[in-house]
Enzyme design. Structure first.
Site, PDB file in Angstrom:
ATOM      1  N   SER A 192       0.867  -1.167   0.000  1.00  9.36           N
ATOM      2  CA  SER A 192       0.000   0.000   0.000  1.00  9.36           C
ATOM      3  C   SER A 192       0.902   1.214   0.000  1.00  9.36           C
ATOM      4  CB  SER A 192      -0.888  -0.024   1.248  1.00  9.36           C
ATOM      5  OG  SER A 192      -1.931   0.907   1.122  1.00  9.36           O
ATOM      6  N   GLU A 193       0.745   2.102  -0.978  1.00  9.74           N
ATOM      7  CA  GLU A 193       1.761   3.138  -1.185  1.00  9.74           C
ATOM      8  C   GLU A 193       1.799   4.181  -0.066  1.00  9.74           C
ATOM      9  OE1 GLU A 193      -0.646   2.428  -3.456  1.00  9.74           O
ATOM     10  OE2 GLU A 193      -1.394   4.253  -4.433  1.00  9.74           O
TER      11      GLU A 193
END
Lengths: 233, 230, 233, 230
Positions: free
Chosen positions: D56-57
């Site tokens: 998840s960035e």
């Protein structure tokens, strides 16, 4: 996936490091160096290596072992003053050396790992290391263009790993190791303890496992001290 | 502060003069980087009532004293590769973070040794042509990143020649980077207007400073006052 | 030095944030935002702010409060889609917006904190955000020059601080906060707990105290959730 | 895998077709980034015997299922700002580190939504001129950094017009960045030689694909074989 990163032996872990490879090697002086992997590489005898590492060990330990064995063609380092074999090979022309300021070296390795091909720094402007480098002005000040570095392999030493390759380091043995881990196409991590996934606190992991392809448990670490300075109680 | 091992404090008087004067540059609350060699000794002269955190460019903020014999940890060294300890509130980080701190202007003061300093504030301290090059380590980063760069060195070399030059003859570590130079004879500041003598060390005459300095320098109007305070 | 970073009130901590200041603000969506400092800034009413932050809150929370109060002149962000007031002010020309890809934004803030005035990235090549930017080829591939960002102030939210300003973050509330902390000339950190120096493990500190000039204890954190997604056991 | 809340799985058949096909791209041991919206749903279709770590960035490697009601943590969200959990072996990091991973080529595969894809592999998925710009988030970084970029989208828009274009009409997210396009009608690869149809979805004829595709594409010699396998 869980255990596929765990290698059976150092020999296996380095079996595909071939002549001419570029290696990024963690450690500062003899602190936090991947001593077992270096020894295995000495036994394998791989030649013509380009080694990116802040220092080059001492005559009989660390990367000095590969120098003594004439396995290194080129060093990219910031300080190489502790090594007589280095001096001999450099003066004889056997060994090529690219001296890079320590902060620039650290940032070049991080940049390589982070997909940044180049960045600007004021470090080195007006000095011999600026020769041949592009310069650029930002807000009236001059900066040098420095390039990211990527290695075919990175050799790192951590304190603990979990089975997914997450790493934690111990004290100043961290140094260049997390950067090297980022910048190796294949990163080989040797550690003092391997735990199950989930045993390291997610907030406390220094190197996420995504950067680490191979994990090895080392034993009987020598951890040589270069300058033992103590007080007597 | 660093509880130097016996022997290490047996430095020449000239060096002690320099180190004691350099310690006066360090103020309460500062983040400080001390170079390898003579600058490391400055830590011992920091007054006890001053709290500073010493940075070590290999990845530590908060250097403590040398360890008690038998308690040294090979995973805990300073940039000079000496075994050390940490103070409460210390933090470890990697080399990129360490130089982000340095390059990004977060270190209040760096004290470095010098081979030559020129009148425009150039510093040479990392190589002598013809001799084996050992490397610049972190010096080139420190001179550009620190808010304040103090160079400490002996005023003349073993042959009696001035190390405070009009132009450096050795390859540079950094161009126009020195804020203050402290020698065994005098203290100089480097300003846009030029190099200024601001203090002479105890017992040193202005004439001696002039005689042993190749660089052109101005004399601060407050110079004599500084001598009187001593 | 020990306690000089501890502020008595949020009002005191932001008293010198004046009209026209550039602020770098941590957080991702409403997660890990410095909610108390933002509220204090709303009360102070400072105008013409340039705010560098990945998002701009929602209409009635986070940076949205400053928008609603017309305190923001310009936003540098990667995603601003959750905010109707934003849309109105943007369309009316009141608000200037510089959209920056999220990774480029993160790296620009880190670069600013690390003394790097510019770096190259492939992100954005051939897109509208490349307009007006210098390009350069490295090894046959095209990259954009992106600039480092430094703020007059950085507003960050951490989980715990010690009295020297060392910070640790909690889970994904870390996000942009450590970068913001690096890039503020004055960094103001609000936290949920303050401990004595030495109580945080030196190997586990995320933001060394050197980056933090002011520390505040916040209470009664709202920590609003934007999208509550759950399963029913 | 993500244990979607009830309701979320009530997607249109076309979307389910796309999502199920996209899940086949994910192989054991991969590090995967799934975009916001339809790509997030791919997580539910990953076979149970495949171990992957989802990135998840906003700073997490190892996304777990949605939390049990009452156990949601506001400090733990994904890039779509949804409350989530973590899997054993997860790690948290800051946004610069997250995009170092992405930009540096460490993510094996990214699956993103698309508005338009062109025959040379350009992707447009972030803005429609004249409509309010929300921003590109991390999409522009993901398309350049990931080892493999898969775009998933419906083949035609609500007006029945092809979204698989000769040239994108919308502003680009990235130029020549798509490796594979999966729609409700077909699967295409993008190679130096051009765009190649490699599969048609079940029940879709080659004629339908041709009719609904503006882009010029080649047909893989193994296309029919792929259909037979189905």
């Amino acid at each position: 996936m869980k255990n596929s990163k765990l290698m059976n032996s150092f020999k296996e872990a380095i079996s595909d490091i071939n002549d001419g490879a570029t290696l990024i090697v963690g450690g500062f002086g003899l602190c936090g160096i991947p001593e077992k992997t270096i020894q295995a590489l000495k036994e394998k005898g791989t030649k013509n290596l380009t080694v990116v590492s802040n220092n080059c060990g001492v005559d009989d330990w660390g990367l000095g072992l590969l120098l003594a064995n004439k396995q290194i063609k080129k060093m990219i380092s910031s300080y190489v003053g502790e090594n007589k074999i280095f001096e001999q090979q450099f003066l004889s022309g056997e060994l090529e050396v690219e001296l890079t300021p320590q902060g620039t070296l650290a940032e070049r390795i991080r940049a390589g790992g982070a997909g940044i091909p180049g960045f600007y720094t004021a470090t080195g402007v007006g000095t011999p290391i600026a020769e041949g480098k592009e310069v650029k002005e930002f807000d009236g000040k001059t900066y040098l263009l420095e390039r990211g570095i990527v290695g075919d392999f990175a050799l790192v030493k951590a304190w603990k790993a979990d089975t997914l390759g997450n790493l934690v380091y111990h004290k100043t043995a961290r140094n260049f190791n997390p950067l090297a881990a980022m910048a190796g196409r294949i990163t080989i991590a040797e550690v003092e303890e391997i735990v199950e996934a989930g045993e390291l606190q997610p907030d406390e992991i220094h190197t996420p496992g995504i950067y680490v392809q191979r994990i090895l448990l080392g034993t009987d670490y020598q951890k040589r001290i270069e300058k033992r300075t103590v007080v007597h109680a | 502060m660093l509880n130097l091992p016996k022997g290490a404090v047996n430095m020449k008087d000239t060096r002690l003069t320099i180190v004691k004067r350099a310690a006066q540059e360090i103020k309460d609350g500062m983040y400080v980087n001390l170079g390898i060699g003579m600058p490391t000794l400055v830590a011992n002269e920091i007054p006890a009532d001053i709290n500073v955190l010493l940075q070590s460019e290999n990845g530590l903020l908060g250097i403590g004293p040398y360890p008690i014999a038998g308690q040294e940890d090979p995973d805990l060294i300073n940039a000079g590769k000496e075994t050390i300890t940490t103070v409460p509130g210390a933090s470890f980080f990697d080399s990129a973070e360490s130089f982000a701190m340095i390059r990004g202007g977060h270190i209040d003061i760096s004290i470095l040794g010098g081979m030559e300093v020129s009148e425009n504030g150039d510093l040479a301290n990392w190589m002598i042509p013809g001799k084996m090059v050992k490397g610049m380590g972190g010096a080139m980063d420190l001179v550009h990143g620190s808010k304040r760069v103090i160079v400490i060195m002996e005023h003349v070399n073993k042959q009696g020649k001035s190390k405070v030059k009009k132009v450096c003859s050795l390859p540079l570590t950094g161009q126009r980077v020195v804020d203050r130079l402290i020698t065994d004879l005098a203290v100089f500041d480097f300003t846009p207007e030029g190099m200024i003598l601001i203090e002479t060390q105890e017992g040193v005459s202005l004439e001696e400073v002039k005689a042993k300095t190749d660089a052109s320098f101005m004399i601060s109007p407050s110079l004599i006052l500084v001598e009187q305070v001593k």
